[in-house]
Structure formats: C-alpha cells, structure tokens
Design a protein around this motif. Structure first.
Motif, mmCIF file in Angstrom:
data_model
loop_
_atom_site.group_PDB
_atom_site.id
_atom_site.type_symbol
_atom_site.label_atom_id
_atom_site.label_comp_id
_atom_site.label_asym_id
_atom_site.label_seq_id
_atom_site.Cartn_x
_atom_site.Cartn_y
_atom_site.Cartn_z
ATOM 1 N N ALA A 6 -13.671 1.791 -4.731
ATOM 2 C CA ALA A 6 -12.315 1.222 -4.734
ATOM 3 C C ALA A 6 -11.706 1.335 -6.128
ATOM 4 O O ALA A 6 -10.559 1.771 -6.290
ATOM 5 C CB ALA A 6 -12.347 -0.237 -4.281
ATOM 6 N N GLN A 7 -12.490 0.985 -7.115
ATOM 7 C CA GLN A 7 -11.987 1.034 -8.489
ATOM 8 C C GLN A 7 -11.661 2.478 -8.904
ATOM 9 O O GLN A 7 -10.608 2.750 -9.466
ATOM 10 C CB GLN A 7 -13.042 0.457 -9.424
ATOM 11 C CG GLN A 7 -12.546 0.257 -10.827
ATOM 12 C CD GLN A 7 -13.621 -0.348 -11.712
ATOM 13 O OE1 GLN A 7 -14.814 -0.072 -11.532
ATOM 14 N NE2 GLN A 7 -13.213 -1.170 -12.637
ATOM 15 N N SER A 8 -12.552 3.401 -8.543
ATOM 16 C CA SER A 8 -12.354 4.803 -8.959
ATOM 17 C C SER A 8 -11.130 5.436 -8.322
ATOM 18 O O SER A 8 -10.534 6.341 -8.902
ATOM 19 C CB SER A 8 -13.560 5.655 -8.567
ATOM 20 O OG SER A 8 -14.706 5.172 -9.163
ATOM 21 N N ILE A 9 -10.784 5.000 -7.096
ATOM 22 C CA ILE A 9 -9.636 5.637 -6.420
ATOM 23 C C ILE A 9 -8.355 4.800 -6.575
ATOM 24 O O ILE A 9 -7.357 5.036 -5.900
ATOM 25 C CB ILE A 9 -9.941 5.924 -4.927
ATOM 26 C CG1 ILE A 9 -10.241 4.629 -4.157
ATOM 27 C CG2 ILE A 9 -11.090 6.908 -4.788
ATOM 28 C CD1 ILE A 9 -10.439 4.835 -2.650
ATOM 29 N N GLY A 10 -8.419 3.802 -7.437
ATOM 30 C CA GLY A 10 -7.218 3.043 -7.783
ATOM 31 C C GLY A 10 -6.832 1.967 -6.782
ATOM 32 O O GLY A 10 -5.670 1.549 -6.744
ATOM 33 N N LEU A 11 -7.790 1.525 -5.955
ATOM 34 C CA LEU A 11 -7.491 0.424 -5.032
ATOM 35 C C LEU A 11 -7.922 -0.897 -5.668
ATOM 36 O O LEU A 11 -8.806 -0.922 -6.531
ATOM 37 C CB LEU A 11 -8.226 0.616 -3.703
ATOM 38 C CG LEU A 11 -7.791 1.815 -2.860
ATOM 39 C CD1 LEU A 11 -8.632 1.910 -1.594
ATOM 40 C CD2 LEU A 11 -6.303 1.697 -2.488
ATOM 41 N N GLN A 12 -7.324 -1.978 -5.173
ATOM 42 C CA GLN A 12 -7.686 -3.299 -5.692
ATOM 43 C C GLN A 12 -9.088 -3.664 -5.233
ATOM 44 O O GLN A 12 -9.448 -3.442 -4.080
ATOM 45 C CB GLN A 12 -6.699 -4.336 -5.156
ATOM 46 C CG GLN A 12 -6.959 -5.733 -5.685
ATOM 47 C CD GLN A 12 -6.020 -6.739 -5.048
ATOM 48 O OE1 GLN A 12 -4.803 -6.631 -5.157
ATOM 49 N NE2 GLN A 12 -6.602 -7.706 -4.355
#
Ligand SMILES: Cc1cc2nc3c(=O)[nH]c(=O)nc-3n(C[C@H](O)[C@H](O)[C@H](O)COP(=O)(O)OP(=O)(O)OC[C@H]3O[C@@H](n4cnc5c(N)ncnc54)[C@H](O)[C@@H]3O)c2cc1C
Length: 362
Positions: free
Chosen positions: A159-165
């Motif tokens: 999630a962090q790597s693909i820019g999601l919260q």
C-alpha cells in the motif's frame, strides 16, 4: 536476472491465497511471495469463523459463497453456538451466533494449497521491499509483473509503495492457546481489562484460543501487562508462545486500487471494526481481486472493477461498523462504569446488531 510473472501476490494469508487461486484459474501466471518460512505460522488470530448464515446476514449481496467458504471438516475444530458479551461486573448477555473455530495455520495452508492446485506458485522467505515501473524488489531479487496484489496484512508495505493510505490507528492484540474443556460459546470480556476493545476466550476441541486487544488511546499499560492480567483473572495456563499483531480498527482505506496494483484483506482495512473479524472479508474480497486481476491480464479489464465490486458487497456494513465503533469509543469505553451503562442500555437485541454490522438505533 529479473523473474517475470503476470500477477504477483504479496502475502500468503487468506486474502493472498484466495486472490492467487482465482487469478490462476483465469490461466494467468501467478506467483505468491511470502516473507515467513511456513504458511500460517505462527498463528496470530482468534481463529473464529462465523457460520455461512451469519456471513450472509452481514453481507446479503454476497453470491456463490460455497466456493470460498466450504472448508474441509477437519478444519472445523469445534462448532460453536453463541457469543457471551460480558461486562466489567461479569454480567453476561448471550447472543445466538453460530460459527466454528479452526487452526489458522492449517486453514491458511489449505487455502495456499488451493491456490497452488489452480496453478499459482509460491516462494517462501521472500519479502517484498518496494516497487517501481512494474518491477517489485524483494529480498530474493526483482520480479516484473503486469498486476501487483498487496495482501500483506495490516501494515502493508505494498500500500505504501503504490501510494495508497495505510491503515490508521491499528490496535495491538495478543493471542495464545490454552488447554481445557470450554463450553462451545465464545466469550468476549469488555471494560478496563481490554480498554477500547475486548479480551476473548474462543473454545476449540479440548483447548481454547485466548487473547486481548486494546485501543492505545485508552490504554494505561503495556500489551504484556494487559495479557498477564487477563490470564490471571481467568486462571488460564498458556501453552506455548504468545504472539501479537495489529488489527485495523477504522474500516476500509479510501482507495484500494492504484495504477496496475490492488490491496486486499487487512492491507485494505477490510476488517469489522467492532470485533476485529477479517477472515471472511479477506476471502470475499480475495476472490473479487483475483478474478479482476485475471480479467485485466487476459482482456484488459480495469482494476476499478475490483474496487466497485467489493465495495458493493462490503462497504456499507463495514462503514456502519466503523461508525458504531466510534460511538463506542465516545460513550462506552471511557470507564468500566460507562461500559456497563452502555451495554445495559443497548441490551441483547442492539448488541446483536452491533456485532452483525447493523444499525443500533433507527
Ligand atoms: C490477535 C488477532 C485475532 C484475530 N481473530 C480473528 C478471528 O477470530 N476471526 C476473524 O475472522 N479474524 C480475526 N482476526 C483478523 C484476521 O486474522 C485477519 O483479518 C486476516 O488474517 C486477514 O488476512 P490477510 O490475508 O489480509 O492478512 P494476513 O493473514 O495478515 O496475511 C498477510 C501475509 O503477508 C505476509 N507479509 C507481510 N508483509 C510481507 C512482505 N513485505 N513481503 C512478503 N510477505 C509479507 C505475512 O507474513 C502474512 O503471511 C484477528 C486478528 C488478530 C491480530
């Protein structure tokens, strides 16, 4: 050398294995990477599964549930018939709520086997680190993918790597096994023993899964102190290790798709805020996620289909549960007195609604 795969799944929990199984059924090449050395080990779960009837009651739009919820008999450790909600003065309200307990290690291994039988491959001891330009860097090397699925649990690195919260304010919870004969009824203990959440005794065959979760904002003590107090007050003798993990507490994250990547299960906050239950949700969303990934690879379908479909089935009940949890934080969890008072005001019917992600007031 860069490995190449159509669909890369990070995590071999229920969400990852289910997504991989349905993605592989589409004929796409699917690889699961898992940072642990054995699927499902160690167990960090209460191991309770609601009955099909209760799952449908919570998610009435769910279709074709048997292909994801039919588990072999040997994975049913004990059929249970109720849930006792116990207030700080030990007053009990018993809900009729059928379910069963399982061994999560064997449960997760069964789901991983179904994924492999469908054609997915699994790489253990491989940790996802980051991704860029359709290449995931992992502890064992780079993997090029067409679709990436993050099923890597509550603190999702995907999630962090693909820019999601990522999940906000997850709760710590610890769990262990005890021996003994327990009535086939789950017990949930509320109040200062587990501030902002609950302690549990979930019966299995000749043993029980026990544990405590709490909200850091209400806590005055450490996780181990709450756990010690809980086992001492119930005279429980722990067998083996005690394991802890975080539980998403605020419902689904705002978006679960970014570019050619999706997150699913705990990584997406697909957990019932009022009770921390997430296994059924990860199976429901895992199937949609895997099928969508397969269609994206084979037919160029949009991954937004996943977002739309899982939200259609689960978003409203999950948002209601998150809202009810906020009400409980505001009014019930302030002290033992307010917990007792609120449980008494709610009564059996409304507490049943609370557990089942329904409205508690008209
Ligand atoms: C103490 C506790 C008790 C619970 N009790 C219940 C219960 O009784 N009933 C219920 O329905 N739900 C319960 N839950 C919730 C339930 O366990 C989760 O909702 C469920 O496990 C979610 O499945 P998942 O596949 O999304 O994530 P997980 O089961 O967490 O699986 C994620 C997998 O990803 C792997 N992983 C993580 N990061 C990486 C990485 N960077 N690279 C590679 N692999 C990675 C992990 O090792 C793990 O195997 C409980 C949770 C806790 C913490």
């Amino acid at each position: 050398m860069t490995d190449k795969v159509d669909i890369l799944v990070v995590g071999s929990g229920p969400a990852g294995s289910t997504a991989a199984r349905f993605a592989a059924q589409s004929g796409a090449s699917v690889k699961i990477i898992e940072r642990r050395s054995t699927v499902g080990v160690p167990v960090r779960c209460g191991e309770f599964m609601p009955s099909d009837e209760e799952i449908l009651n919570m998610f009435p739009k769910l279709k074709d549930m048997s292909e994801i919820f039919d588990m072999p008999e040997e994975l049913h450790c004990l059929e249970t018939y109720g849930i006792d909600l116990i207030d700080p003065s030990e007053k009990v309200v018993r809900l009729d709520f059928k379910g069963y307990t399982t061994d999560r290690d064997r449960f997760d291994q069964h789901l991983a086997k179904l994924a492999c039988e469908a054609g997915a491959e699994i790489e253990m001891n491989d940790m996802f680190l980051d991704c860029k330009d359709n290449i995931a860097s992992t502890s064992k090397g780079d993997i090029e993918y067409k679709v990436l699925i993050g099923a890597d649990g509550p603190g999702s690195r995907v999630a962090q790597s693909i820019g999601l919260q990522r999940n906000q304010n997850p709760y710590p919870a610890v769990t262990a096994q005890v021996k003994g004969d327990f009535e086939p009824c789950t017990k949930m203990f509320f109040g200062g023993i587990a501030p902002g959440a609950y302690g549990w005794i979930i019966p299995k065959d000749g043993r029980a899964n026990i544990g405590v979760g709490f909200a850091p904002k209400f806590a005055k003590d450490s996780t181990s102190a709450y756990f010690k107090k809980f086992i001492e007050s119930h005279d429980l003798k722990v067998e083996g290790e005690v394991y802890g993990k975080y539980v998403p507490s605020e419902g689904p994250i705002p978006k679960t798709v970014s570019g050619n990547a999706m997150v699913v299960g705990d990584a997406a906050g697909q957990v019932i805020s009022v009770n921390g239950g997430g296994i059924p949700l990860s199976l429901i969303a895992g199937r949609i996620c895997g099928q969508t990934a397969g269609r994206a690879v084979n037919e160029g379908a949009s991954l937004q289909e996943y977002e739309a479909q899982w939200r259609d089935i689960m978003e409203a009940p999950l948002k209601l549960a998150a809202f009810n949890k906020k009400l409980a934080d505001m009014f019930a969890f302030r002290s033992d007195t307010t917990t007792k008072m609120c449980m008494s005001i709610l009564g059996k019917r409304r507490m049943g609604n609370l557990i089942r992600c329904k409205r508690i007031f008209p």
